[in-house]
Design a protein around this motif. Structure first.
Motif, mmCIF file in Angstrom:
data_model
loop_
_atom_site.group_PDB
_atom_site.id
_atom_site.type_symbol
_atom_site.label_atom_id
_atom_site.label_comp_id
_atom_site.label_asym_id
_atom_site.label_seq_id
_atom_site.Cartn_x
_atom_site.Cartn_y
_atom_site.Cartn_z
ATOM 1 N N PRO A 53 0.831 -1.212 0.000
ATOM 2 C CA PRO A 53 0.000 0.000 0.000
ATOM 3 C C PRO A 53 0.863 1.259 0.000
ATOM 4 O O PRO A 53 0.872 2.038 0.946
ATOM 5 C CB PRO A 53 -0.806 -0.133 1.302
ATOM 6 N N ALA A 54 1.588 1.475 -1.108
ATOM 7 C CA ALA A 54 2.580 2.553 -1.186
ATOM 8 C C ALA A 54 2.227 3.532 -2.297
ATOM 9 O O ALA A 54 1.330 3.280 -3.104
ATOM 10 C CB ALA A 54 3.955 1.948 -1.456
ATOM 11 N N THR A 55 2.980 4.649 -2.352
ATOM 12 C CA THR A 55 2.895 5.545 -3.501
ATOM 13 C C THR A 55 4.243 5.487 -4.232
ATOM 14 O O THR A 55 5.220 4.952 -3.713
ATOM 15 C CB THR A 55 2.638 7.004 -3.077
ATOM 16 N N VAL A 56 4.290 6.067 -5.427
ATOM 17 C CA VAL A 56 5.555 6.086 -6.181
ATOM 18 C C VAL A 56 6.442 7.271 -5.768
ATOM 19 O O VAL A 56 7.546 7.413 -6.269
ATOM 20 C CB VAL A 56 5.317 6.123 -7.713
ATOM 21 N N ILE A 57 5.971 8.088 -4.817
ATOM 22 C CA ILE A 57 6.697 9.322 -4.463
ATOM 23 C C ILE A 57 8.154 9.059 -4.026
ATOM 24 O O ILE A 57 9.053 9.779 -4.483
ATOM 25 C CB ILE A 57 5.921 10.111 -3.373
ATOM 26 N N PRO A 58 8.437 8.036 -3.175
ATOM 27 C CA PRO A 58 9.844 7.818 -2.788
ATOM 28 C C PRO A 58 10.752 7.530 -3.990
ATOM 29 O O PRO A 58 11.930 7.896 -3.989
ATOM 30 C CB PRO A 58 9.783 6.608 -1.851
ATOM 31 N N PHE A 59 10.200 6.897 -5.025
ATOM 32 C CA PHE A 59 11.009 6.619 -6.231
ATOM 33 C C PHE A 59 11.287 7.912 -6.993
ATOM 34 O O PHE A 59 12.379 8.121 -7.516
ATOM 35 C CB PHE A 59 10.286 5.622 -7.156
ATOM 36 N N LEU A 60 10.277 8.776 -7.047
ATOM 37 C CA LEU A 60 10.381 9.986 -7.886
ATOM 38 C C LEU A 60 11.136 11.115 -7.198
ATOM 39 O O LEU A 60 11.942 11.798 -7.824
ATOM 40 C CB LEU A 60 8.981 10.492 -8.267
ATOM 41 N N LEU A 61 10.883 11.306 -5.909
ATOM 42 C CA LEU A 61 11.481 12.467 -5.227
ATOM 43 C C LEU A 61 12.785 12.120 -4.505
ATOM 44 O O LEU A 61 13.576 13.004 -4.213
ATOM 45 C CB LEU A 61 10.496 13.085 -4.233
ATOM 46 N N ARG A 62 12.995 10.813 -4.217
ATOM 47 C CA ARG A 62 14.229 10.453 -3.498
ATOM 48 C C ARG A 62 15.069 9.435 -4.256
ATOM 49 O O ARG A 62 16.073 8.948 -3.728
ATOM 50 C CB ARG A 62 13.904 9.926 -2.099
ATOM 51 N N GLY A 63 14.660 9.047 -5.424
ATOM 52 C CA GLY A 63 15.449 8.093 -6.206
ATOM 53 C C GLY A 63 15.670 6.773 -5.488
ATOM 54 O O GLY A 63 16.687 6.098 -5.670
ATOM 55 N N VAL A 64 14.687 6.395 -4.659
ATOM 56 C CA VAL A 64 14.792 5.123 -3.914
ATOM 57 C C VAL A 64 14.644 3.961 -4.896
ATOM 58 O O VAL A 64 13.874 4.041 -5.859
ATOM 59 C CB VAL A 64 13.693 5.086 -2.817
ATOM 60 N N ASN A 65 15.398 2.883 -4.665
ATOM 61 C CA ASN A 65 15.318 1.689 -5.520
ATOM 62 C C ASN A 65 14.656 0.552 -4.756
ATOM 63 O O ASN A 65 15.022 0.292 -3.601
ATOM 64 C CB ASN A 65 16.727 1.219 -5.922
ATOM 65 N N LEU A 66 13.748 -0.139 -5.417
ATOM 66 C CA LEU A 66 13.137 -1.344 -4.838
ATOM 67 C C LEU A 66 13.647 -2.530 -5.649
ATOM 68 O O LEU A 66 13.361 -2.647 -6.843
ATOM 69 C CB LEU A 66 11.603 -1.235 -4.919
ATOM 70 N N LEU A 67 14.439 -3.383 -5.001
ATOM 71 C CA LEU A 67 15.119 -4.486 -5.703
ATOM 72 C C LEU A 67 14.427 -5.803 -5.369
ATOM 73 O O LEU A 67 14.325 -6.163 -4.194
ATOM 74 C CB LEU A 67 16.588 -4.562 -5.260
ATOM 75 N N GLY A 68 13.969 -6.520 -6.369
ATOM 76 C CA GLY A 68 13.332 -7.817 -6.135
ATOM 77 C C GLY A 68 14.381 -8.912 -6.007
ATOM 78 O O GLY A 68 15.342 -8.944 -6.768
#
Ligand code: NDP
Length: 326
Positions: A252-267
């Motif tokens: 239940p997340a938003t894409v904001i951490p990816f867009l504003l902080r360049g966070v990576n989610l690695l599978g």
């Protein structure tokens, strides 16, 4: 003849049966028959042992057990000869194929890896799929640069979490261990945790997608609302290795951490990792994981204990890693 934990038909309870080598499944090409010494109980084993096989088991009768370590009896694979010590994780063994809860197993030789130098078979099973996955997750973070600072490990008292905490600690990293079991604080600090984060602090979503930047990396065995919270707390450009779903499969997340902080989610998928990657990860485990810390994680068990432990692991009640002696 050897004992095997068998589920005879869908919905049946697992029971110990006596089998012979002739009962083992045929492998068309490159098959290897292994005398199994040890297996383990992972979260996925808990699913396979449930009535209905957790949606993972397709054919019955079935022998579960997603990991095993043992000695080669016969081999049609060029890499292995009788007497070689080998380890199996992944490849849907114990789900789609008969697995390690038996005195003998027959699998494709390409699914095996040689016992890593520096580990014995019992230690390799104390690591098992959970520990291998912890190492793969650490490597995935390293491949993204893993800067200095605290690394968060969720589900820390479980199998993946315990091994991740011990390896990161041995690497000299600061490790923040998330646990729902406050009584495991001493255990986690002994493994290498430098901070304990109560599960309740991360258990629920908050109204905003970004919080203070705290974590330099994260190994997440939990998923769900916790992963969503963690994404919003990652430092700029840092990465989360998504390993598990002990807290649920939804995000239940938003894409904001990816867009504003360049966070990576690695599978992280340990099941189909190519042979060379597995050998490299096992080699690093043997090099980095302190054996005393591994021993502190071990819950010894026999085949008779496995159905109970399968239910307990799904309830988040197993600490560390189970080693099943065969
Ligand atoms: P464990 O049960 O040993 O560990 C999971 C831990 O998560 C528990 O010990 C508990 O730790 C915590 N936990 C349990 N329930 C909840 C909950 N409802 N909310 C928050 N935290 C919870 O399992 P494993 O370590 O074997 O596996 C962990 C996960 O990783 C599983 O989902 C498994 O399927 C997955 N996995 C994935 C792999 C892959 O290739 N991607 C390979 C191996 C595992 P505590 O009490 O400390 O909070």
């Amino acid at each position: 003849m050897f004992d095997a934990l068998m589920i005879e038909k869908e919905g049946a309870a697992p029971a110990i049966r006596e089998l012979s080598e002739a009962d083992l499944p045929e492998v068309a090409e490159g098959g290897v028959t292994v005398r199994v010494c040890h297996s383990t109980v992972n979260y996925k084993d808990g699913l396979c042992l449930m009535p209905g096989g957790g949606g993972l088991v397709r054919h019955y009768p079935h022998v579960p057990g997603i990991d095993f370590g043992g000695v080669v009896e016969t081999s049609d694979h060029e890499r292995y000869s009788p007497g070689d010590e080998v380890v199996l994780t992944g490849w849907r063994v114990g789900e789609a194929h008969w697995g390690g809860y038996a005195g003998m197993a027959r699998v494709k030789g390409e699914w095996l890896v040689p016992l890593p130098e520096g580990l014995n078979l019992r230690q390799a099973m104390a690591v098992g799929t959970a520990g291998l996955t912890a190492m793969l997750a650490i490597q995935a973070l390293e491949d993204q640069g893993l800067p200095p600072g605290e690394v968060l490990v969720t589900g820390a008292s479980g199998g993946v979490g315990s091994v991740a905490t011990a390896i990161l600690g041995a690497m000299g990293r600061e490790v923040a261990a998330v646990t729902g079991r406050p009584e495991q604080e001493g255990y986690l600090r002994d493994l290498g945790a430098t901070r304990i984060v109560p599960r309740a602090e991360l258990a629920e979503t908050v109204g905003r997608p970004l919080e203070s930047e705290v974590w330099s990396g994260c190994i997440d065995a939990v998923g769900g609302a916790m992963l969503a919270r963690v994404l919003g707390q990652m430092r700029h450009g840092c990465s989360v290795a998504a390993v598990g779903l002990a807290g649920g499969p939804h995000l239940p997340a938003t894409v904001i951490p990816f867009l504003l902080r360049g966070v990576n989610l690695l599978g992280i998928d340990s099941v189909t990792k190519p042979y060379e990657d597995r050998v490299r990860a096992w080699g690093r485990i043997a090099e980095l994981l302190p054996m005393k810390k591994l021993e502190a994680m071990v819950v010894p068990a026999t085949l008779e204990d496995v159905p109970r432990l399968g239910a307990e692991i799904l309830g988040g009640k197993v600490r560390g890693r189970v080693v099943v002696d065969l």
